[in-house]
Write a protein that holds these residues in place. Structure first.
Motif, PDB file in Angstrom:
ATOM      1  N   MET A 153       0.833  -1.201   0.000  1.00 12.68           N
ATOM      2  CA  MET A 153       0.000   0.000   0.000  1.00 12.68           C
ATOM      3  C   MET A 153       0.869   1.251   0.000  1.00 12.68           C
ATOM      4  N   LEU A 154       1.948   1.213   0.796  1.00 21.16           N
ATOM      5  CA  LEU A 154       2.831   2.364   0.845  1.00 21.16           C
ATOM      6  C   LEU A 154       3.493   2.604  -0.508  1.00 21.16           C
ATOM      7  N   LYS A 155       3.928   1.512  -1.120  1.00 22.92           N
ATOM      8  CA  LYS A 155       4.586   1.659  -2.432  1.00 22.92           C
ATOM      9  C   LYS A 155       3.616   2.245  -3.431  1.00 22.92           C
ATOM     10  N   ASP A 156       2.421   1.722  -3.387  1.00 24.43           N
ATOM     11  CA  ASP A 156       1.410   2.189  -4.321  1.00 24.43           C
ATOM     12  C   ASP A 156       1.103   3.662  -4.086  1.00 24.43           C
ATOM     13  N   THR A 157       1.004   4.019  -2.821  1.00 21.74           N
ATOM     14  CA  THR A 157       0.753   5.422  -2.488  1.00 21.74           C
ATOM     15  C   THR A 157       1.851   6.308  -3.055  1.00 21.74           C
ATOM     16  N   ALA A 158       3.065   5.824  -2.897  1.00 20.50           N
ATOM     17  CA  ALA A 158       4.190   6.604  -3.408  1.00 20.50           C
ATOM     18  C   ALA A 158       4.063   6.814  -4.912  1.00 20.50           C
ATOM     19  N   HIS A 159       3.727   5.774  -5.618  1.00 21.11           N
ATOM     20  CA  HIS A 159       3.564   5.906  -7.067  1.00 21.11           C
ATOM     21  C   HIS A 159       2.463   6.885  -7.407  1.00 21.11           C
ATOM     22  N   TYR A 160       1.383   6.709  -6.685  1.00 17.70           N
ATOM     23  CA  TYR A 160       0.226   7.547  -6.954  1.00 17.70           C
ATOM     24  C   TYR A 160       0.587   9.025  -6.829  1.00 17.70           C
ATOM     25  N   TYR A 161       1.207   9.368  -5.704  1.00 18.80           N
ATOM     26  CA  TYR A 161       1.511  10.773  -5.484  1.00 18.80           C
ATOM     27  C   TYR A 161       2.651  11.267  -6.342  1.00 18.80           C
ATOM     28  N   SER A 162       3.527  10.362  -6.689  1.00 20.57           N
ATOM     29  CA  SER A 162       4.609  10.752  -7.572  1.00 20.57           C
ATOM     30  C   SER A 162       4.031  11.203  -8.918  1.00 20.57           C
ATOM     31  N   ARG A 163       3.065  10.450  -9.389  1.00 17.48           N
ATOM     32  CA  ARG A 163       2.430  10.826 -10.664  1.00 17.48           C
ATOM     33  C   ARG A 163       1.745  12.174 -10.535  1.00 17.48           C
ATOM     34  N   LYS A 164       1.007  12.310  -9.464  1.00 18.17           N
ATOM     35  CA  LYS A 164       0.272  13.560  -9.269  1.00 18.17           C
ATOM     36  C   LYS A 164       1.225  14.745  -9.200  1.00 18.17           C
ATOM     37  N   ALA A 165       2.280  14.534  -8.403  1.00 19.24           N
ATOM     38  CA  ALA A 165       3.213  15.640  -8.203  1.00 19.24           C
ATOM     39  C   ALA A 165       3.834  16.075  -9.513  1.00 19.24           C
ATOM     40  N   SER A 166       4.194  15.114 -10.327  1.00 20.84           N
ATOM     41  CA  SER A 166       4.873  15.481 -11.568  1.00 20.84           C
ATOM     42  C   SER A 166       3.964  16.315 -12.467  1.00 20.84           C
ATOM     43  N   GLN A 167       2.655  16.159 -12.318  1.00 22.49           N
ATOM     44  CA  GLN A 167       1.754  17.031 -13.082  1.00 22.49           C
ATOM     45  C   GLN A 167       1.627  18.386 -12.408  1.00 22.49           C
ATOM     46  N   TRP A 168       1.298  18.312 -11.135  1.00 20.10           N
ATOM     47  CA  TRP A 168       0.994  19.542 -10.417  1.00 20.10           C
ATOM     48  C   TRP A 168       2.142  20.536 -10.428  1.00 20.10           C
ATOM     49  N   ILE A 169       3.352  19.977 -10.325  1.00 24.03           N
ATOM     50  CA  ILE A 169       4.492  20.873 -10.176  1.00 24.03           C
ATOM     51  C   ILE A 169       4.623  21.808 -11.371  1.00 24.03           C
ATOM     52  N   PHE A 170       4.190  21.354 -12.517  1.00 24.76           N
ATOM     53  CA  PHE A 170       4.277  22.232 -13.684  1.00 24.76           C
ATOM     54  C   PHE A 170       3.034  23.083 -13.836  1.00 24.76           C
ATOM     55  N   GLN A 171       1.890  22.476 -13.479  1.00 28.60           N
ATOM     56  CA  GLN A 171       0.640  23.197 -13.730  1.00 28.60           C
ATOM     57  C   GLN A 171       0.355  24.265 -12.687  1.00 28.60           C
ATOM     58  N   ASP A 172       0.677  23.931 -11.453  1.00 28.73           N
ATOM     59  CA  ASP A 172       0.190  24.799 -10.381  1.00 28.73           C
ATOM     60  C   ASP A 172       1.214  25.807  -9.905  1.00 28.73           C
ATOM     61  N   SER A 173       0.659  26.922  -9.373  1.00 24.02           N
ATOM     62  CA  SER A 173       1.534  27.885  -8.728  1.00 24.02           C
ATOM     63  C   SER A 173       1.930  27.321  -7.375  1.00 24.02           C
ATOM     64  N   CYS A 174       2.946  27.927  -6.794  1.00 25.58           N
ATOM     65  CA  CYS A 174       3.433  27.432  -5.502  1.00 25.58           C
ATOM     66  C   CYS A 174       2.331  27.433  -4.437  1.00 25.58           C
ATOM     67  N   PRO A 175       1.611  28.516  -4.251  1.00 25.73           N
ATOM     68  CA  PRO A 175       0.555  28.500  -3.227  1.00 25.73           C
ATOM     69  C   PRO A 175      -0.471  27.399  -3.493  1.00 25.73           C
ATOM     70  N   ASP A 176      -0.878  27.258  -4.753  1.00 24.01           N
ATOM     71  CA  ASP A 176      -1.877  26.236  -5.079  1.00 24.01           C
ATOM     72  C   ASP A 176      -1.334  24.844  -4.800  1.00 24.01           C
ATOM     73  N   TYR A 177      -0.118  24.611  -5.204  1.00 26.14           N
ATOM     74  CA  TYR A 177       0.496  23.301  -4.968  1.00 26.14           C
ATOM     75  C   TYR A 177       0.506  22.994  -3.482  1.00 26.14           C
ATOM     76  N   MET A 178       0.911  24.004  -2.711  1.00 28.78           N
ATOM     77  CA  MET A 178       0.988  23.781  -1.271  1.00 28.78           C
ATOM     78  C   MET A 178      -0.377  23.472  -0.686  1.00 28.78           C
ATOM     79  N   LEU A 179      -1.390  24.154  -1.199  1.00 23.71           N
ATOM     80  CA  LEU A 179      -2.745  23.877  -0.731  1.00 23.71           C
ATOM     81  C   LEU A 179      -3.088  22.431  -0.993  1.00 23.71           C
ATOM     82  N   LYS A 180      -2.745  21.976  -2.203  1.00 17.55           N
ATOM     83  CA  LYS A 180      -3.034  20.588  -2.571  1.00 17.55           C
ATOM     84  C   LYS A 180      -2.315  19.635  -1.634  1.00 17.55           C
TER      85      LYS A 180
END
Lengths: 230, 750
Positions: B208-235
């Motif tokens: 479950m932990l490994k899967d969680t890591a993958h899940y958030y890794s994918r999300k982060a790689s999108q968000w980091i480009f799309q979102d502004s810093c404040p928005d990212y932090m909110l997420k």
């Protein structure tokens, strides 16, 4: 003592009328030694001045010409060291005796021949440091004087270290002459120069660390060298 | 013999028979249990229960502990029954179901199994009491559970794990899931461990932990480009909240830390720098004063390892550049415009700006950054970096001292309240902490204090003392001892003045001829002032004489040196239109009094008569003839005084006021102060070096330098080269010597 007897060659003027070998030995060494001392003293008096009872600069001058060595030659300084002479330009009888005895010479000719050996002796590591610091003290002519002027220091550096550390000495004397922070050099700085030449790789100066306890004048010297390069 | 054999044979035969009979009954019971579980029958009646229980009990009672035949049989039979049940019923039902249905089935089957085992272990409780203990085997219950674990759970655990993870992800993406079901499933995993958590961890959590890591890794790689810093932090904050919530609802509590760590790692640690360096990142937030976002940033980065280091660095750089900008602004605005060195308004603008900056960013460190030590340090370093720059040609120690002077003067004339003064003083002391030339500040302050005490009518003693107390708290007693002495001197001066008055009253012969006030100052405390051999006018001579007599009668062993440059006098100028009282310095008074006896005097006349130095005389004459109030007429009427000028009393002078002050401008002795402080520093360094070496006896060069800097840090930051020079000096003076073996070691020479 045995050495005295081994020099039976030169001291064969003694007519040994003694019976036993041991007596011969002892008498020979005793007689030889005292004869030697006599000759050393005689030699002293041949150069010394009557007014002060010491060999004065004039006497030294004449000694030098007999030795066929210039009086500014480093070997005279070495001789002074051997004698542990206290006053520059003068040799006392005691100093003369200890020097010549140490060299095992009692005539001018022998002294001249002994000079290369003397040089070798001085250049050996423990002696050289001793000689180096002696050279500085020898320049302190006034009572309570603790420093030597730049000009004399430069000459001294050239004389003593020039043959071994030519590039360092050249640059150092150049720097000393143009800098204005120091008008005189003290013993600590003097010894620092020697340590510098021995320890610091030249001309790259890669292992010089100004955070260590090098005298400030050397820190400035290194800065000057580095900026000069740039 | 035959009898016992036969007896035994009978016994054995009987046991086997009894076993067969007894077990048959048990089998009926088991079958009934199965039906109960399938809800085909209702519960055991009490008779049925008693029958089963008694049968087992009797059987077990026949057990011979020498061979344990009966109990062993019972135990084995029980095991086989359970296993058979699992094989025939449980596993098939699990096998043909998937996903959520399979999970439900698992939960149901486990629950059923627990019931079955519970009943059976009741019937076989006799085994637990003696047989299990003796043979050191699993208890009846545990055996039952182990069978389930190895056969049923063992087969289905992977599928179950995958199904759970899939549901978790569905929920993450916003889907609705049956949380209670998940909780029950995970309880199964936990219970498999019988008190230990390892089955849960190994068979579920790790994946479950490994899967969680993958899940958030994918999300982060999108968000980091799309979102502004404040928005990212909110997420990020949102995600952390959600996951925490998840744990509390259905994951095992032990997963919380690990789970949050995974999330933080993928969302923050991996992208930390990128996030901070975004255009909308840390720098921008600081620039735009986004306090909330900065607080969030702190909260998030606080938890990750070394998280705050980068934030602190950016913070420090920001504050530093703000400081530099402030300095630049002030330099441009004021220094280039004012004629005199250090225009008054300019200095105060600088200090007030520094104070504002400090207020602002201190608020950040205490507020958004929750008083974190790393951020505090960054703030300190930032301030130190620009507070020590030279602004408008002079150091900030000077500017700060001027600012203090200004505040205390204002306080004296009651233009600001006591609280405001207190606050200002606190700020000043805080800024002082960042300035490395504290001794320079002390010296400038001392000079200014002296002027305040001697010339300022509105000196508020309480304020002065309060300020010195605060300084003392910050910098130590040595810092303020002289200034305290000065304040005390003035306080005592009033006392002395009363004594002097009494003396005059009681002593008829002592007639100064005018109102005389003398302040006796203790030499050590006050700055040194140039004395000059002024030839006083006769009227003043008498005053001096009278006081001298009084003082010598009062105190022997003291020498009085008169500093006329610090005195003031009030002179009546009898002008044509009206008499005006002139409040001037003693020097000026002396010059004016000359004109009582002469109409017109040349520069050199005045100089010889009074025995002035040129620079002093020029200043005095300038103030009287070329400035705002022209008490003397100057011939020629040029702007500056020259040695060839002539002076006359200006009878035509008048002013609407009846009383005017004609101050003598202060000589700018800033350079001298700096020089004096520099000299004092050499002595301080010497003293520190000797003190250290005396204590340590032997010390290495670098260590000595370090300790010296440390010892003096309260007052100033000594230059390493200067310290080295002082060491060399001490070597030359035989206070120290170098060690013979190690030239980097110094020894104290007693």
């Amino acid at each position: 003592m045995p050495r005295a007897s081994s020099r039976k060659g030169p001291t064969n003027s003694t007519a040994s009328g003694n019976s036993s070998a041991v007596d011969l030995f002892r008498a020979a060494s005793g007689k030889a030694a005292s004869k030697e001392l006599e000759r050393i003293d005689q030699l002293f008096y041949s150069y010394s001045s009557n007014s002060c009872g010491m060999i004065d600069p004039e006497g030294i001058e004449s000694l030098c010409s007999d030795l066929e060595v210039d009086h500014t030659d480093v070997r005279i300084l070495m001789l002074a060291w051997k004698m542990q002479a206290e006053k520059q330009g003068y040799f006392t009888l005691d100093e003369w005796r200890s020097g010549l005895k140490g060299l095992r010479v009692d005539t001018t000719l022998k002294l001249k021949k002994a000079l290369p050996d003397l040089e070798k002796e001085v250049r050996r590591p423990p002696n050289f440091a001793n000689f180096y610091s002696f050279a500085f003290r020898y320049c302190l002519t006034e009572e309570k004087q603790k420093t030597v002027d730049i000009e004399s220091i430069c000459i001294l550096l050239d004389l003593i270290l020039g043959s071994v550390f030519r590039p360092q000495v050249d640059l150092l004397t150049q720097y000393l002459k143009i800098q204005s922070d120091y008008k005189v050099i003290n013993m600590d700085q003097w010894m620092g120069f020697y340590r510098f030449c021995n320890e610091i790789s030249f001309p790259d100066l890669s292992n010089y660390d100004p955070d260590l306890a090098w005298p400030l004048i050397l820190d400035n010297f290194v800065d000057w060298l580095r900026s000069d390069r740039a | 013999m035959t009898k016992s054999k036969k007896l035994r044979k009978n016994n054995v035969e009987n046991n086997v028979e009894a076993m067969e009979q007894g077990w048959a009954i048990m089998e009926e019971g088991i079958a009934k249990l199965k039906n109960i579980l399938e809800e085909l029958e209702s519960q055991f009646s009490s008779e049925e229960y008693m029958r089963l229980y008694t049968t087992m009990f009797n059987l077990a009672g026949r057990n011979n502990i020498d061979d344990d035949y009966i109990c062993q049989q019972l135990y084995n039979n029980y095991k086989e029954s359970v296993q058979a049940y699992i094989m025939s019923t449980v596993n098939p039902s699990l096998r043909d179901k998937h996903d959520e249905f399979m999970l439900r089935e698992l939960v149901r089957r486990w629950s059923d199994h627990k019931v079955m085992v519970k009943w059976l272990s009741r019937f076989l409780s006799y085994l637990d009491r003696y047989f299990v203990v003796r043979k050191k085997v699993e208890s009846v219950k545990d055996l039952g559970f182990s069978c389930f674990r190895d056969m049923a759970y063992g087969e289905v655990k992977h599928k179950a794990k995958d199904a759970v993870i899939a549901l978790i992800n569905k929920e993450r993406e916003g889907g609705q899931i049956d949380r209670a079901l998940l909780k029950n499933v995970l309880d199964v995993f936990v219970e498999m461990g019988k008190g230990e958590i390892e089955f849960y961890t190994d068979d579920f959590e790790d994946a479950m932990l490994k899967d969680t890591a993958h899940y958030y890794s994918r999300k982060a790689s999108q968000w980091i480009f799309q979102d502004s810093c404040p928005d990212y932090m909110l997420k990020v904050e949102e995600c952390l909240k959600t996951e925490k919530n998840r744990v509390s609802h259905y994951l095992h509590s032990s997963s919380e830390t690990k789970l949050l760590e995974q999330v933080e790692n993928e969302l923050l640690v991996v992208y930390a720098n990128q996030l901070l360096e975004k255009e909308t990142g840390c720098r921008a937030l600081l620039r735009d004063d986004k306090v909330d976002e900065l607080s969030r940033m702190y909260r998030l980065f606080h938890n990750i390892p070394k998280g705050l280091e980068e934030v602190a660095k950016i913070f420090k750089e920001h504050v530093h550049s703000e400081g530099l900008m402030a300095i630049q602004m002030i330099e441009d605005a004021t220094c280039n415009k004012t004629e005199k060195a250090g225009g008054a308004r300019g200095e105060h603008a600088l200090m007030t700006t520094f104070i504002e900056l400090h207020n602002k960013y201190s608020a950040y460190t205490t507020g958004c950054f929750c008083n974190n030590a790393v951020l505090h340090k960054a703030l300190k370093q930032a301030f130190e970096s620009f507070c020590n720059q030279v602004v408008c040609g002079t150091s900030n120690a000077d500017h700060l001292a001027s600012y203090c002077d200004y505040i205390l003067k204002k306080g004296g004339s009651e233009k600001i309240s006591d609280e405001a003064i207190d606050e200002s003083m606190d700020k000043i002391v805080k800024l002082l902490a960042y300035i490395s030339d504290k001794d320079l500040f002390a010296e400038f302050s001392r000079k200014k204090l002296s002027r305040r005490l001697l010339f300022d009518r509105n000196v508020n003693d309480d304020h002065e003392r309060l300020f010195l107390t605060k300084l003392k708290q910050q910098c130590g007693g040595q810092f303020t001892s002289k200034m305290e002495g000065m304040v005390t001197d003035l306080a005592l001066a009033k006392e002395n003045q009363n004594q002097f008055h009494e003396y005059l009253i009681n002593n008829n012969a002592a007639i100064p001829g005018m109102d005389l006030t003398v302040n006796v100052l203790t030499t050590g405390f006050w700055p040194t002032y140039k004395t000059c051999d002024l030839r006083l006018p006769a009227e003043m001579v008498k005053c001096v004489q009278v006081f001298k007599e009084h003082y010598e009668a009062k105190t022997k062993h003291r020498k009085l040196t008169w500093i006329y440059s610090l005195g003031t006098c009030s002179i009546n100028g009898k002008f044509d239109s009206k008499t005006i009282e002139l409040v001037v310095g003693t020097y000026q008074g002396a010059v004016l009094l000359l004109f009582n006896d002469a109409q017109r005097l040349s520069y050199s006349d005045i100089k010889t008569q009074l025995n002035f130095e040129d620079d002093d005389l020029m200043r005095v004459l300038h103030s009287l003839s070329c400035s705002k109030y022209k008490i003397l007429k100057k011939d020629p009427d040029s702007k500056f005084v020259s040695p060839n000028d002539y002076f006359e009393f200006n009878s035509k002078f008048t002013d609407k006021m009846r009383r005017i002050r004609i101050p003598l401008p202060v000589v700018d002795d800033r350079k001298k102060v700096i020089q004096d402080v520099d000299n004092d520093r050499r002595y301080s360094i010497d003293a520190a070096l000797v003190r250290i070496m005396k204590g340590r006896k032997i010390l290495g060069h670098q260590q000595l330098i370090l300790e010296c800097v440390e010892m003096l840090s309260n007052m100033f930051k000594p230059d390493v080269k200067v310290i080295k020079k002082r060491i060399e000096d001490l070597l030359a003076r035989d206070y120290l010597e170098r060690d013979a073996e190690n030239p980097n070691l110094y020894k104290y020479v007693a």
